[in-house]
Design an enzyme around this catalytic site. Structure first.
Site, PDB file in Angstrom:
ATOM      1  NE  ARG A 182      33.893  36.847  41.280  1.00  0.00           N
ATOM      2  CZ  ARG A 182      34.717  35.884  40.883  1.00  0.00           C
ATOM      3  NH1 ARG A 182      34.452  35.200  39.777  1.00  0.00           N
ATOM      4  NH2 ARG A 182      35.800  35.607  41.576  1.00  0.00           N
ATOM      5  CB  CYS A 241      39.689  36.472  35.442  1.00  0.00           C
ATOM      6  SG  CYS A 241      40.775  35.023  35.417  1.00  0.00           S
TER       7      CYS A 241
END
Length: 285
Positions: A182, A241
């Site tokens: 990611r 995050c």
């Protein structure tokens, strides 16, 4: 570094029903898990526990998921849960160690220091054959005083400033708890309208590298993981995050290593990645 932010299942079992102990089920699941944490709580919980819904005890006006509420709203929510001033709070989740650190951090962000995480969470409790409750929890109202500790919360502007100064002496380090794929921009983001990539200048330390069998790894292994990610834990650190949940695992690990003030970027990538005018980086880390 002798202080720990955990209590054992033995410790909690010996104090079930004791006055001044609040037990909080902080379970939360990713949308693609097809699990309902509230329903699971109602079906089976540690006796005396109350359910902390991070999507409901939140600022819902921003359009971002589970953002911190304001102090008045948080105080009201805690009063309804029966969590009052002077309580010791023990937080757990149904995966062992996933969403509990987010609620641990939330209490700390609102000035609560006597808050701990149940080591091993509900899985360890169940594996040991300890007592569970299957009836509806009933909480008495109690007064909860709180004040936001800004040292533990990173704003978008804080992160922008840290990103602009990345690599400079004294600049805070940004550490991203998402997967490497990611952060490299290879995986599609789970939220619509959110770009792929990472905050420029950020480091990557996937939260799963800090957890084993639903428990935080020993301190030396935590220190080794940060070192392997090229993060200097002696310098200021901001954690981020996808939406502010697993960033708290990084902040918890840093607290175990003696860094008590590693602020979480509350909006995290759900905020940064949705802003087209903010820079991003992709490719090798």
């Amino acid at each position: 570094m002798s202080e720990t932010h955990f209590v054992s299942t033995d410790w909690l079992s010996a104090r079930l029903g004791a006055p001044g102990i609040a037990i909080v089920d902080a379970s939360w699941h990713m949308p693609d898990a097809n699990r309902n944490a509230a329903e699971e709580f109602r079906a089976r919980r540690i006796p005396g526990a109350v359910f902390f819904d991070i999507d409901a005890i939140a600022d819902t006006s921003t359009g971002l998921p589970h953002m911190l509420p304001d102090p008045v709203a948080f105080s009201s929510a805690m009063r309804k849960l029966g969590i009052g001033d002077g309580f010791s709070i023990v937080v757990y989740d149904s995966l062992g160690l996933f969403s509990a650190p987010r609620v641990w951090w939330t209490f700390r962000a609102f000035g609560k220091r006597d808050v701990f995480i149940l080591d091993g969470g509900l899985p360890k409790w169940l594996a040991e054959g300890r007592r569970v409750a299957e009836d509806e929890a009933c909480a008495k109202t109690s007064h909860f005083t709180c004040r936001l500790d800004h040292r533990l919360v990173a704003s978008r502007d804080d992160v922008k400033a840290a990103s602009a100064r990345a690599g400079q002496a004294g600049a805070p380090q940004i550490v991203d708890a998402r997967s490497a794929a990611r952060c490299r921009g290879e995986d599609i983001e789970p939220r619509p309208g959110v770009r792929r990539g990472r905050i420029p200048g950020s480091f990557n330390l996937h939260w799963e590298g800090l957890v084993t069998d639903g428990r935080l790894k020993p301190r030396q292994e935590l220190a080794d993981a940060f070192a392997a990610a090229k993060v200097d834990i002696s310098r200021p650190i901001l954690t981020t995050c996808g939406s502010g949940v697993t960033a708290a695992i990084l902040s918890l690990a840093l607290a175990e290593l003696g860094r008590e003030t590693a602020p979480v970027y509350d909006g995290s990538w759900a905020d940064w990645g949705a802003c087209a005018d903010l820079p991003l980086a992709t490719g090798p880390l």
